[in-house]
Design a protein around this motif. Structure first.
Motif, PDB file in Angstrom:
ATOM      1  N   ARG A  35      13.262   6.142  -4.609  1.00  0.00           N
ATOM      2  CA  ARG A  35      12.639   7.164  -5.962  1.00  0.00           C
ATOM      3  C   ARG A  35      13.367   6.476  -7.394  1.00  0.00           C
ATOM      4  O   ARG A  35      14.728   6.249  -7.315  1.00  0.00           O
ATOM      5  N   TYR A  36      12.821   6.818  -7.855  1.00  0.00           N
ATOM      6  CA  TYR A  36      12.920   6.604  -9.505  1.00  0.00           C
ATOM      7  C   TYR A  36      12.816   4.823  -9.816  1.00  0.00           C
ATOM      8  O   TYR A  36      13.745   4.329 -10.792  1.00  0.00           O
ATOM      9  N   GLU A  37      12.789   4.337  -8.620  1.00  0.00           N
ATOM     10  CA  GLU A  37      12.492   2.884  -9.209  1.00  0.00           C
ATOM     11  C   GLU A  37      10.896   2.154  -8.755  1.00  0.00           C
ATOM     12  O   GLU A  37      10.736   2.448  -7.935  1.00  0.00           O
ATOM     13  N   HIS A  38      10.664   1.739  -9.998  1.00  0.00           N
ATOM     14  CA  HIS A  38       9.190   1.571  -9.926  1.00  0.00           C
ATOM     15  C   HIS A  38       8.124   0.151 -10.334  1.00  0.00           C
ATOM     16  O   HIS A  38       8.363  -0.756 -11.086  1.00  0.00           O
ATOM     17  N   ILE A  39       8.048  -0.372  -8.707  1.00  0.00           N
ATOM     18  CA  ILE A  39       7.827  -1.962  -8.312  1.00  0.00           C
ATOM     19  C   ILE A  39       6.116  -2.028  -9.267  1.00  0.00           C
ATOM     20  O   ILE A  39       5.809  -3.020  -9.930  1.00  0.00           O
ATOM     21  N   ILE A  80       0.382  -1.272  -0.213  1.00  0.00           N
ATOM     22  CA  ILE A  80       0.403  -0.355   0.311  1.00  0.00           C
ATOM     23  C   ILE A  80       0.841   1.711  -0.287  1.00  0.00           C
ATOM     24  O   ILE A  80       0.364   2.500  -0.421  1.00  0.00           O
ATOM     25  N   ARG A  81       1.970   1.178   0.837  1.00  0.00           N
ATOM     26  CA  ARG A  81       2.752   2.514   0.660  1.00  0.00           C
ATOM     27  C   ARG A  81       3.849   2.645  -0.892  1.00  0.00           C
ATOM     28  O   ARG A  81       3.637   3.790  -1.238  1.00  0.00           O
ATOM     29  N   MET A  82       3.485   1.034  -1.397  1.00  0.00           N
ATOM     30  CA  MET A  82       4.103   1.754  -2.665  1.00  0.00           C
ATOM     31  C   MET A  82       2.816   2.236  -3.754  1.00  0.00           C
ATOM     32  O   MET A  82       3.317   3.086  -4.498  1.00  0.00           O
ATOM     33  N   LEU A  83       2.242   1.847  -3.415  1.00  0.00           N
ATOM     34  CA  LEU A  83       0.544   2.293  -4.384  1.00  0.00           C
ATOM     35  C   LEU A  83       0.707   3.580  -3.741  1.00  0.00           C
ATOM     36  O   LEU A  83       0.035   4.298  -4.806  1.00  0.00           O
ATOM     37  N   ARG A  84       0.657   4.206  -2.949  1.00  0.00           N
ATOM     38  CA  ARG A  84       0.195   5.457  -3.183  1.00  0.00           C
ATOM     39  C   ARG A  84       1.220   6.452  -3.601  1.00  0.00           C
ATOM     40  O   ARG A  84       0.770   7.625  -3.472  1.00  0.00           O
ATOM     41  N   ASN A  85       2.621   5.906  -3.949  1.00  0.00           N
ATOM     42  CA  ASN A  85       3.670   6.627  -4.082  1.00  0.00           C
ATOM     43  C   ASN A  85       4.113   6.144  -5.957  1.00  0.00           C
ATOM     44  O   ASN A  85       5.369   5.969  -4.940  1.00  0.00           O
ATOM     45  N   TYR A  86       3.337   6.108  -6.576  1.00  0.00           N
ATOM     46  CA  TYR A  86       3.902   6.260  -7.665  1.00  0.00           C
ATOM     47  C   TYR A  86       4.560   3.763  -7.890  1.00  0.00           C
ATOM     48  O   TYR A  86       5.236   4.186  -8.963  1.00  0.00           O
TER      49      TYR A  86
END
Ligand SMILES: *Cc1c(COP(=O)(O)O)cnc(C)c1O
Length: 367
Positions: free
Chosen positions: A219-223, A208-214
């Motif tokens: 930074r600049y690593e999008h899983i 959820i922490r990832m989903l809320r933030n791109y």
């Protein structure tokens, strides 16, 4: 006398010094997104709820969408929702591509009728969203049993029930994931939009922490393919100030609700749901009465300077936005009847005893 439905300026006046200090501090830090204020509020709200993880997001609708995404609800899945709720509950399901399966409600709780759930479960059903409507803490035991039997996920929509509990356990801690809104008028409200997703699962919280933030931690690593939906520092700081008062405010709401029940019980033209006794702790986000002459009563209240609202005048299945689902009048009878009979009368910490006595006086004189 004038009785406003809601008066946020009163709360601001009471807390002005503390709230203004937040503005100063956030500006001095000048770290506006995902800084120490969000962390601190997440920590304090988690303590308040007695839940492991709180993740601040942009609003209550996003919280629901992110919760569904975190549980991998997707295209062709079915999600059971109440037929009577704010439309956000439905929209979130639609946005992840899943199908809403509405279930009618019960007159006694205004919430989903648990006896109608099982016959709506199919092979495609993945989750049930329970809405703790108006501040009522839905008794989750029956729902959790169904979820176990059919291996379904449960999401609680707690947008209207901050601090409500059942046997001392807070609404929002009975399920896989729960969602909150901090829209200004809610029991705990920001000075703008805000929301949160809460869970006891560290694994889901990470996602959820990832989903809320791109979809990103670094930074600049999008899983994951994430969203931009972050509670901002200013709102988090303000919510943290207000959190200290939520118990006091909810107690005042309860006091008013008790007074209304005492005074309005027995009036032939007003139907009250049964008073929710212990172990239920209702937090009275709204005080909703039913009457056969709703529109006439609303107008009469307005003439006497008492603001009332209707939550909600048209159920989602009859809204133009959901005509594609093919429901019509008669599809969900209780939800439809209720939408024509309900009226929300003023309740909240902004009201004085004189004001609530006046509301009761006027209601008693309705002919
Ligand atoms: C207010 C509300 C929402 C949506 O919250 P927003 O912050 O306005 O997006 C969702 N569900 C229910 C039941 C609500 O009352």
């Amino acid at each position: 006398m004038h009785v406003p439905f809601l008066s946020l300026s009163e709360i601001y006046k009471d807390l002005q010094n503390e709230l203004d200090l937040v503005w100063d501090q956030v500006n001095r830090n000048s770290r506006y997104i995902l800084g120490e204020f969000v962390e601190k509020f997440e920590h304090n709200f988690a303590n308040f709820l007695k839940v492991k993880q709180v993740i601040g997001v942009g609003n209550g609708l996003d919280a629901l969408i992110i919760a569904l995404k975190a549980l991998d609800i997707t295209l062709d899945d079915e999600v059971i929702v109440p037929a009577h709720t704010f439309i956000a509950t439905w929209l979130a399901v639609t946005y992840v591509g899943a199908k809403v399966i509405p279930v009618d409600i019960s007159y006694d709780t205004f919430c989903m009728d648990p006896n109608l759930i099982e016959k709506n479960i199919t092979k495609k059903t993945k989750a049930i969203i329970i809405v703790h409507l108006y501040g009522f803490c839905f008794p989750m035991v029956s729902i959790n049993k169904i979820a176990e039997k059919y291996k379904l996920k449960i999401i609680e929509d707690v947008a209207q029930a901050h601090g409500a509990s059942y046997y001392g356990k807070m609404a929002g801690t009975f399920s896989d994931v729960a969602t909150f809104s901090f829209y200004p008028g809610k029991n705990l409200g920001a000075l703008g939009d805000g929301g949160a997703v809460v869970t006891n699962s560290d694994k889901l919280a990470g996602k959820i922490r990832m989903l809320r933030n791109y979809g990103s931690i670094q930074r600049y690593e999008h899983i994951l393919k994430g969203f931009n939906s972050r509670l901002d520092e200013l709102q988090a700081g303000i919510l943290d100030v207000k959190l200290k008062f939520i118990k006091q405010w909810n107690n005042r709401r309860k006091e008013i609700a008790l007074f209304y029940y005492k005074e309005l019980t027995g009036l032939s033209y007003i139907i009250l749901a049964p008073y929710p006794t212990a172990p239920e702790q209702h937090v009275w986000h709204l005080f909703v009465i039913r009457t056969k002459n709703r529109d006439k009563l609303k107008e009469y209240m307005s003439k006497n300077n008492i603001e009332t609202l209707i939550h909600y005048p048209c159920p989602p299945h009859l809204q133009p936005a959901y005509q594609d689902l093919g429901y019509q009048e008669g599809s969900f009878k209780v939800a439809e009847t209720v939408s024509q009979e309900i009226l929300s009368i003023p309740i909240g910490p902004h009201l004085t005893n004189n004001q609530i006595e006046y509301v009761v006086d006027i209601l008693k004189k309705f002919r």
